[in-house]
Design a protein around this motif. Structure first.
Motif, PDB file in Angstrom:
ATOM      1  N   GLY A 192       0.793  -1.227   0.000  1.00  0.00           N
ATOM      2  CA  GLY A 192       0.000   0.000   0.000  1.00  0.00           C
ATOM      3  C   GLY A 192       0.819   1.269   0.000  1.00  0.00           C
ATOM      4  O   GLY A 192       0.254   2.363   0.133  1.00  0.00           O
ATOM      5  N   SER A 193       2.115   1.157  -0.160  1.00  0.00           N
ATOM      6  CA  SER A 193       2.974   2.340  -0.123  1.00  0.00           C
ATOM      7  C   SER A 193       2.926   3.089  -1.452  1.00  0.00           C
ATOM      8  O   SER A 193       2.529   2.546  -2.490  1.00  0.00           O
ATOM      9  N   SER A 194       3.349   4.343  -1.411  1.00  0.00           N
ATOM     10  CA  SER A 194       3.366   5.141  -2.635  1.00  0.00           C
ATOM     11  C   SER A 194       4.404   4.613  -3.623  1.00  0.00           C
ATOM     12  O   SER A 194       4.230   4.729  -4.838  1.00  0.00           O
ATOM     13  N   GLU A 195       5.500   4.004  -3.086  1.00  0.00           N
ATOM     14  CA  GLU A 195       6.529   3.445  -3.969  1.00  0.00           C
ATOM     15  C   GLU A 195       6.018   2.253  -4.755  1.00  0.00           C
ATOM     16  O   GLU A 195       6.557   1.915  -5.819  1.00  0.00           O
ATOM     17  N   ALA A 196       4.976   1.581  -4.234  1.00  0.00           N
ATOM     18  CA  ALA A 196       4.439   0.422  -4.932  1.00  0.00           C
ATOM     19  C   ALA A 196       3.885   0.806  -6.307  1.00  0.00           C
ATOM     20  O   ALA A 196       3.949   0.021  -7.260  1.00  0.00           O
ATOM     21  N   LYS A 197       3.365   2.026  -6.407  1.00  0.00           N
ATOM     22  CA  LYS A 197       2.833   2.475  -7.694  1.00  0.00           C
ATOM     23  C   LYS A 197       3.937   2.630  -8.732  1.00  0.00           C
ATOM     24  O   LYS A 197       3.658   2.589  -9.945  1.00  0.00           O
ATOM     25  N   ALA A 198       5.165   2.804  -8.259  1.00  0.00           N
ATOM     26  CA  ALA A 198       6.302   2.941  -9.174  1.00  0.00           C
ATOM     27  C   ALA A 198       7.022   1.615  -9.379  1.00  0.00           C
ATOM     28  O   ALA A 198       8.117   1.585  -9.940  1.00  0.00           O
ATOM     29  N   GLY A 199       6.415   0.521  -8.928  1.00  0.00           N
ATOM     30  CA  GLY A 199       6.998  -0.795  -9.118  1.00  0.00           C
ATOM     31  C   GLY A 199       8.141  -1.111  -8.167  1.00  0.00           C
ATOM     32  O   GLY A 199       8.979  -1.963  -8.480  1.00  0.00           O
ATOM     33  N   GLN A 200       8.178  -0.455  -7.012  1.00  0.00           N
ATOM     34  CA  GLN A 200       9.254  -0.660  -6.050  1.00  0.00           C
ATOM     35  C   GLN A 200       8.762  -1.302  -4.760  1.00  0.00           C
ATOM     36  O   GLN A 200       9.303  -1.069  -3.692  1.00  0.00           O
ATOM     37  N   THR A 201       7.752  -2.128  -4.881  1.00  0.00           N
ATOM     38  CA  THR A 201       7.196  -2.773  -3.690  1.00  0.00           C
ATOM     39  C   THR A 201       8.244  -3.614  -2.969  1.00  0.00           C
ATOM     40  O   THR A 201       8.381  -3.538  -1.737  1.00  0.00           O
ATOM     41  N   CYS A 240       6.594 -10.272  -6.017  1.00  0.00           N
ATOM     42  CA  CYS A 240       6.741  -8.968  -6.690  1.00  0.00           C
ATOM     43  C   CYS A 240       7.401  -9.090  -8.056  1.00  0.00           C
ATOM     44  O   CYS A 240       7.646  -8.077  -8.719  1.00  0.00           O
TER      45      CYS A 240
END
Length: 267
Positions: free
Chosen positions: A56-65, A143
């Protein structure tokens, strides 16, 4: 002329189990109860909620989960290693008080009880590190970052365990000499120093900070889990071999001190 042909009396063998035997006995005696379950479950308790949080982090949207999951997990692991050492030493030494009243009356070289205790807790720590590695591998797989995302994970998982053996030896010595509370205090000091001292210039003078210090340059993060600037001095990899050498020396000194104390310990 009669000759005495009776065989000479057999010499009673001195109790002399090998160190491997003592370590196996320690592992067998501690295979049930809180300590082994703690080492098994602690990596799960850390990784599962952190992975869900990374999703749920903002970095997940950039593919950095996975990168977020890995960094925060390694941050927690760096401060948990010394805390685990203090807690495990306190509980296992307290549980051994009655047994030692009997064991110390045998002819077994007493120093092996101390070294065996440290080695057995080291085995539990290695098992916990392996569980953590499995969980991080599963995270990378979910991931889509396995195996390319695992480059720094293996050393970042096992090096804190290796350096943390010095904290295990210290915690066992403190528990044997002064009891449960001070030994847990060693773990708390390790947790605090990992968070507050590991990125300072004088980190090498504070053994409690060593496990966390080896994580920071490998993962490229600060003690708060935030990525370090590219020019940060904390990224210097030379800190890793220095921490390993310091930990080996300190562990050796503590084993000698603990063995000497056990040899003089009254029943």
């Amino acid at each position: 002329m009669l000759y005495d042909t009776a065989p000479p009396p057999l010499k009673r063998p001195r109790d002399n189990p090998s160190l491997v035997t003592v370590v196996r006995a320690e592992l067998a005696r501690n295979k049930r109860g809180f300590v082994p379950w703690y080492h098994l479950i602690a990596p799960l308790v850390i990784t599962i909620p952190l992975f869900l949080g990374a999703l749920g982090s903002s970095e997940a949207k950039a593919g950095q989960t996975f990168e977020v999951f890995r960094n925060v997990t390694l941050e927690f692991w760096g401060v948990l290693v010394p805390m685990t050492a203090g807690l495990a030493a306190a509980l296992t030494v307290r549980a051994d008080q009655d047994a030692w009243r009997l064991l110390l009356s045998y002819g077994v070289p007493r120093h092996r009880y101390f070294v065996g205790k440290v080695a057995a807790l080291g085995v539990f720590g290695f098992a916990a590190s392996t569980v953590l590695l499995v969980m991080l591998s599963l995270g990378a797989l979910l991931c889509g970052k396995f195996p390319e995302g695992m480059g720094v994970v293996v050393p970042a998982v096992y090096l804190p365990w290796l350096v943390g053996l010095s904290m295990t030896a210290l915690a066992v010595l403190v528990a044997v000499m002064w009891g449960t509370g001070p030994s847990i205090g060693v773990g708390v000091a390790g947790l605090l120093c990992g968070a507050l001292v590991s990125d300072k210039d004088f980190w090498y003078a504070v053994p409690f900070a060593w496990p966390m210090r080896v994580v920071l340059p490998l993962a490229g993060i600060g003690p708060n889990g935030v990525p370090l600037p590219e020019n940060s001095a904390v990224r210097d990899m030379s800190a890793i071999p220095l921490a390993v050498v310091l930990a080996v020396v300190l562990t050796g000194l503590l084993l000698v001190a603990g063995s000497a104390h056990m040899s003089r310990k009254e029943i």
